[in-house]
Design a protein around this motif. Structure first.
Motif, mmCIF file in Angstrom:
data_model
loop_
_atom_site.group_PDB
_atom_site.id
_atom_site.type_symbol
_atom_site.label_atom_id
_atom_site.label_comp_id
_atom_site.label_asym_id
_atom_site.label_seq_id
_atom_site.Cartn_x
_atom_site.Cartn_y
_atom_site.Cartn_z
ATOM 1 N N HIS A 86 19.304 56.546 101.114
ATOM 2 C CA HIS A 86 19.085 57.975 100.896
ATOM 3 C C HIS A 86 17.834 58.365 101.678
ATOM 4 O O HIS A 86 16.740 57.847 101.420
ATOM 5 C CB HIS A 86 18.902 58.271 99.408
ATOM 6 N N ARG A 122 9.719 71.851 99.197
ATOM 7 C CA ARG A 122 10.666 72.349 98.205
ATOM 8 C C ARG A 122 11.708 71.293 97.821
ATOM 9 O O ARG A 122 12.373 71.418 96.794
ATOM 10 C CB ARG A 122 11.383 73.592 98.745
ATOM 11 N N GLN A 123 11.849 70.271 98.643
ATOM 12 C CA GLN A 123 12.830 69.231 98.352
ATOM 13 C C GLN A 123 12.329 68.207 97.339
ATOM 14 O O GLN A 123 13.116 67.448 96.785
ATOM 15 C CB GLN A 123 13.239 68.499 99.635
ATOM 16 N N PRO A 144 11.157 68.228 94.126
ATOM 17 C CA PRO A 144 11.776 68.161 92.788
ATOM 18 C C PRO A 144 13.225 67.689 92.847
ATOM 19 O O PRO A 144 13.675 66.942 91.964
ATOM 20 C CB PRO A 144 11.678 69.610 92.288
ATOM 21 N N HIS A 145 13.953 68.089 93.888
ATOM 22 C CA HIS A 145 15.341 67.657 94.030
ATOM 23 C C HIS A 145 15.414 66.148 94.257
ATOM 24 O O HIS A 145 16.279 65.462 93.695
ATOM 25 C CB HIS A 145 16.003 68.398 95.187
ATOM 26 N N ILE A 146 14.505 65.616 95.072
ATOM 27 C CA ILE A 146 14.495 64.182 95.360
ATOM 28 C C ILE A 146 14.209 63.387 94.090
ATOM 29 O O ILE A 146 14.863 62.376 93.806
ATOM 30 C CB ILE A 146 13.463 63.867 96.457
ATOM 31 N N ARG A 176 14.737 64.336 91.023
ATOM 32 C CA ARG A 176 15.892 64.464 90.130
ATOM 33 C C ARG A 176 17.046 63.573 90.585
ATOM 34 O O ARG A 176 17.682 62.889 89.770
ATOM 35 C CB ARG A 176 16.341 65.925 90.081
ATOM 36 N N GLU A 177 17.304 63.549 91.885
ATOM 37 C CA GLU A 177 18.382 62.715 92.411
ATOM 38 C C GLU A 177 18.088 61.237 92.187
ATOM 39 O O GLU A 177 18.983 60.459 91.816
ATOM 40 C CB GLU A 177 18.578 62.983 93.910
ATOM 41 N N GLU A 228 18.707 60.339 88.630
ATOM 42 C CA GLU A 228 20.146 60.236 88.357
ATOM 43 C C GLU A 228 20.711 58.910 88.857
ATOM 44 O O GLU A 228 21.543 58.283 88.195
ATOM 45 C CB GLU A 228 20.880 61.416 89.003
#
Length: 293
Positions: free
Chosen positions: A134, A142-143, A145-147, A149-150, A153
């Motif tokens: 990944h 901005r990425q 928090p997404h990273i 979270r991913e 998961e």
């Protein structure tokens, strides 16, 4: 610096040096031929290369073609990830070289989280992409928090993930600092954290010849490695740090500090203290002794 995870290292290509006299040209040519052959075999394996046994075999074959010895028990001994049916293990690893990636995969294939630039590296980029790495773009805040979270998961689904929290490479295993974002993912998933130290030696002497730092190029680094005599990579797995059932006072700052102490100092972690109050032992009972692999 271009992004939230960017770190400026003071290591340069000048840090990389042979600890013992390099091989003669004839030895370098033989290694080059063998390495090219192994690269072709790995890349022509296509999507099948992501299968753990194949990935481990290809990574080990690349090291072998370069004349690099993997120190410790046989690859595949399961010395990195924690056993059990719960969340996956977050492996946090110091970063010295592009060789860190095949060294880890030769021991135990796991999902890698790496900066986007790694995908463009010759040889290793192809290996990393086919291994299901990944890639993250550190230039876009901005990425983040997404990273996180991913990653949480992935860990929650039972997949183990290796990260390089120093965010850049250093010439030795005792330098740099850990960024904390990925540790939040472990806390969110209740995943164990496995500190891992990668170090390189030549004939038992500490060596920086494998370092890939600063403005170094892959080809220049590869030439040094091809000429390196008796190069050994040691991957040391320290006792795991548990996060499940943690005290509310434990945060990513303290978890990152514990992991960094184990990885960069080569010392097992002890107890975390939050606000002056011990929150309990974080050393998991699994694989209590460090494994040198």
């Amino acid at each position: 610096m271009n992004g939230p995870w960017d770190v400026r290292s003071d290591c340069t290509p000048g840090c990389a040096a042979h600890a013992v006299p390099p091989l003669p040209a004839t030895g370098v040519v033989r290694r080059s031929t063998g390495f090219a052959h192994r690269v072709r075999r790995a890349l022509t394996d296509g999507a099948r290369m992501a299968e753990p046994p194949r990935l481990r075999a290809h990574a080990g074959a690349l090291l072998d073609a370069l004349g690099i010895r993997l120190d410790g028990p046989a690859p595949g001994a399961g010395a990195l990830t924690c056993p059990g049916g719960g969340p996956g293990t977050l492996l946090v690893v110091n970063h010295i070289s592009w060789l860190d990636i095949p060294a880890l995969l030769a021991v135990e294939p796991v999902t890698l989280l790496a900066k986007r630039e790694v995908g463009g590296w010759p040889v290793v980029g192809g290996l990393a992409r086919r291994a299901g790495t990944h890639f993250i773009d550190r230039t876009n805040p901005r990425q983040l928090p997404h990273i996180v979270r991913e990653l949480a998961e992935l860990l929650g689904s039972g997949r183990s993930v290796a990260v390089f929290p120093q965010a850049t490479t250093w010439c030795t295993a005792d330098r740099g600092a850990f960024r904390r974002a990925t540790f939040q993912a472990a806390l969110d998933a209740g995943a164990p954290v496995r500190p891992v130290t990668v170090a390189y030696t030549q004939q038992g002497l500490p060596s920086t010849v494998a370092a890939f730092c600063g403005e170094d190029t892959f080809l220049a680094s590869l030439r040094r490695v091809l000429a390196a005599r008796a190069l050994t990579v040691r991957v040391t797995a320290h006792p795991a740090l548990t996060t499940a059932g943690r005290d509310p006072g434990l945060d990513r700052r303290e978890l990152a500090a514990l992991a960094a102490r184990a990885v960069l100092g080569g010392r097992p972690a002890g107890r975390v203290v939050a606000g002056g109050v011990p929150v309990g032992p974080l050393v998991a009972p699994v694989r209590d002794a460090p494994a040198h692999v």
